[in-house]
Design an enzyme around this catalytic site. Structure first.
Site, PDB file in Angstrom:
ATOM      1  N   TYR A 103       0.832  -1.203   0.000  1.00 38.84           N
ATOM      2  CA  TYR A 103       0.000   0.000   0.000  1.00 38.84           C
ATOM      3  C   TYR A 103       0.867   1.254   0.000  1.00 38.84           C
ATOM      4  O   TYR A 103       0.653   2.180  -0.797  1.00 38.84           O
ATOM      5  CB  TYR A 103      -0.918  -0.020   1.217  1.00 38.84           C
ATOM      6  CG  TYR A 103      -1.920   1.107   1.249  1.00 38.84           C
ATOM      7  CD1 TYR A 103      -3.127   1.010   0.558  1.00 38.84           C
ATOM      8  CD2 TYR A 103      -1.662   2.270   1.970  1.00 38.84           C
ATOM      9  CE1 TYR A 103      -4.057   2.041   0.593  1.00 38.84           C
ATOM     10  CE2 TYR A 103      -2.577   3.311   1.998  1.00 38.84           C
ATOM     11  CZ  TYR A 103      -3.771   3.190   1.314  1.00 38.84           C
ATOM     12  OH  TYR A 103      -4.687   4.223   1.336  1.00 38.84           O
ATOM     13  N   LYS A 107       1.179   3.964  -3.049  1.00 39.20           N
ATOM     14  CA  LYS A 107       0.782   5.351  -2.840  1.00 39.20           C
ATOM     15  C   LYS A 107       1.965   6.302  -3.011  1.00 39.20           C
ATOM     16  O   LYS A 107       1.793   7.443  -3.468  1.00 39.20           O
ATOM     17  CB  LYS A 107       0.149   5.510  -1.460  1.00 39.20           C
ATOM     18  CG  LYS A 107      -1.181   4.776  -1.306  1.00 39.20           C
ATOM     19  CD  LYS A 107      -2.215   5.250  -2.320  1.00 39.20           C
ATOM     20  CE  LYS A 107      -3.574   4.627  -2.089  1.00 39.20           C
ATOM     21  NZ  LYS A 107      -4.612   5.150  -3.018  1.00 39.20           N
TER      22      LYS A 107
END
Length: 207
Positions: A103, A107
């Site tokens: 994640y 990002k």
């Protein structure tokens, strides 16, 4: 609306393309590229978890922009692309979970993508920026798995959630808080802003 589209994927692409051309609800020169999944449980194949999250959170956003950007450029009127990153795109937390690692990598990768596109298309008055929300009251945060992690953190346990502290006394943002920021970022009032990483994080990044 799009009779030539027969599959779910084709219909999604048709809507996105139509929106960029002014045939859908979105304005012809504005795009919000938003995709996100996360998995913080310790079970599951680590390689599969990593791949799934990168595919959706990074590659999925890139594919959305790939579909829409040619129509924005063809309009010849400039435009605004807003990419939803995360507070994790500004500040990584310690974790041994493949999901948290993927994640954060995805990002953070969106920031690099944004900077490349902002530089590439600035001469065409196409602005590209990222937004970086802290926790938002959506399905990603309001579910039994997240509730269990939050309860563990509240009881003094150490996990990914226990590291996520906003500086302001605001536990979670509402979707309309993010919508307001995006509306400003794509407006004429922000016509001079491109290539920025806009924190919407209640001070999370300064902790």
């Amino acid at each position: 609306m799009y009779p030539e589209a027969t599959t779910v994927t084709e219909k999604k692409v048709a809507f996105i393309t139509g929106a960029a051309r002014g045939q859908g609800r979105a304005h012809a020169v504005k795009l919000l590229a938003n995709a996100g999944i996360i998995r913080l449980s310790p079970d599951g194949d680590r390689d599969e978890v990593w791949t799934d999250i990168i595919d959706v959170n990074l590659t999925g956003v890139w594919r959305t922009i790939e579909v829409v950007l040619p129509a924005i450029r063809a309009g010849g009127r400039g435009g605004s692309v807003v990419i939803t990153s995360s507070s994790a795109g500004l500040k990584g937390m310690a974790s041994d979970k493949a999901g948290a690692q993927a994640y954060t990598a995805a990002k953070r990768g969106l920031v690099g993508l944004m900077q490349v596109l902002a530089n590439q298309y600035a001469s065409e008055m196409i602005r590209v920026n990222t937004i970086h929300p802290t926790g938002v009251a959506t399905g990603m945060s309001q579910n039994p798995a997240m509730a269990a992690l939050m309860a563990q953190a509240a009881a003094g346990g150490q996990n990914t959630i226990s590291q996520m502290r906003n500086a302001l006394p605001i536990d979670i943002l509402q979707p309309e808080n993010i919508a307001d920021a995006v509306a400003w970022l794509v407006s004429d009032e922000a016509a001079y802003i491109t290539g920025v990483q806009l924190p919407l994080d209640a001070g999370f990044a300064v902790r």
